[in-house]
Write a protein that holds these residues in place. Structure first.
Motif, PDB file in Angstrom:
ATOM      1  N   GLN A  44      21.194 121.262 -32.752  1.00  0.00           N
ATOM      2  CA  GLN A  44      22.584 120.827 -32.846  1.00  0.00           C
ATOM      3  C   GLN A  44      23.075 120.331 -31.500  1.00  0.00           C
ATOM      4  OE1 GLN A  44      24.883 124.015 -34.435  1.00  0.00           O
ATOM      5  NE2 GLN A  44      24.164 123.684 -36.498  1.00  0.00           N
ATOM      6  N   TYR A  50      28.703 114.446 -31.766  1.00  0.00           N
ATOM      7  CA  TYR A  50      28.621 115.683 -32.546  1.00  0.00           C
ATOM      8  C   TYR A  50      29.706 116.633 -32.071  1.00  0.00           C
ATOM      9  CZ  TYR A  50      26.897 120.059 -34.420  1.00  0.00           C
ATOM     10  OH  TYR A  50      26.793 121.254 -35.078  1.00  0.00           O
ATOM     11  N   PRO A  52      31.321 120.051 -33.712  1.00  0.00           N
ATOM     12  CA  PRO A  52      31.354 120.959 -34.864  1.00  0.00           C
ATOM     13  C   PRO A  52      32.763 121.306 -35.323  1.00  0.00           C
ATOM     14  CG  PRO A  52      30.551 122.102 -32.907  1.00  0.00           C
ATOM     15  CD  PRO A  52      30.668 120.658 -32.555  1.00  0.00           C
ATOM     16  N   GLU A  53      33.716 121.362 -34.411  1.00  0.00           N
ATOM     17  CA  GLU A  53      35.086 121.670 -34.802  1.00  0.00           C
ATOM     18  C   GLU A  53      35.702 120.538 -35.610  1.00  0.00           C
ATOM     19  OE1 GLU A  53      36.570 124.614 -34.447  1.00  0.00           O
ATOM     20  OE2 GLU A  53      34.665 125.289 -33.601  1.00  0.00           O
ATOM     21  N   LYS A  56      34.160 120.619 -39.081  1.00  0.00           N
ATOM     22  CA  LYS A  56      34.739 121.723 -39.850  1.00  0.00           C
ATOM     23  C   LYS A  56      36.151 121.373 -40.319  1.00  0.00           C
ATOM     24  CE  LYS A  56      35.690 126.655 -39.575  1.00  0.00           C
ATOM     25  NZ  LYS A  56      35.690 127.838 -38.718  1.00  0.00           N
TER      26      LYS A  56
END
Length: 188
Positions: A44, A50, A52-53, A56
């Motif tokens: 990742q 990229y 992730p937050e 999400k």
């Protein structure tokens, strides 16, 4: 002869698969391995962009109308919490009437030990009440889901600045020699 063709075809498919995997890896500059580098999963955070937050938050925003609809299936709970009196009353009313009809149909259903067990009219009446109650209860739940989901989307659209009818910007005009044209304009 047939077996040899199958082996060659299998090797060809394997070579094409390995080549396409290598092309994906080489074009992204993840790692420059050999031709048969079969790394399928990357760690990742190795590619640009990229976050992730952000991913999400996008997933939660996409699922929010569904959760509003599911919450509204419980006697219009989402509608009541968000000031939507029509949606809450309609959902709760349909589900309440349906539940009352189901309970009444089950209560008047003759049992095997009853003296009215052979009464076909009473059995038919009880079944009709039960079935109509189940349909009304299910219809109220479906109405609640779709109403809650659509009202959530509408509320979200108004909160982000879109507060009107999407068709108020549509116009139709006849251009001589060309025919009709449909024009749409929007502003954000």
């Amino acid at each position: 002869m047939q077996k040899g063709k199958m082996v060659i075809l299998g090797l060809l498919v394997l070579a094409v698969s390995a080549g396409s995997l290598h092309a994906q890896n080489a074009s992204s500059d993840f790692n420059g391995g050999s031709v048969f580098d079969l790394t399928l999963l990357q760690a990742q955070g190795q590619y640009p962009g990229y976050d992730p937050e952000a991913i999400k938050a996008q997933q939660q925003a996409a699922a929010a109308p569904m959760y509003a609809g599911l919450k509204n299936m419980a006697f219009g709970l989402w509608s009541w919490q968000n000031g939507d009196i029509f949606g809450g009353a309609m959902t709760a009313g349909l589900e309440g009437v349906g539940l009352a009809l189901v309970i009444t149909g089950l209560a008047i259903m003759p049992q095997d030990g009853d003296e009215d067990a052979g009464d076909a009219d009473k059995t038919n009446t009880a079944f009709i009440m039960f079935a109509s109650g189940a349909v009304t209860l299910g219809g109220g739940a479906l109405f609640g889901y779709f109403w809650g989901s659509s009202q959530y989307k509408k509320q979200n659209a108004v909160a982000t600045g879109f507060g009107g009818n999407p068709l108020e910007h549509v116009s139709f005009g006849v251009v001589p020699g060309v025919g009709g044209s449909l024009m749409y304009s929007t502003s954000f």
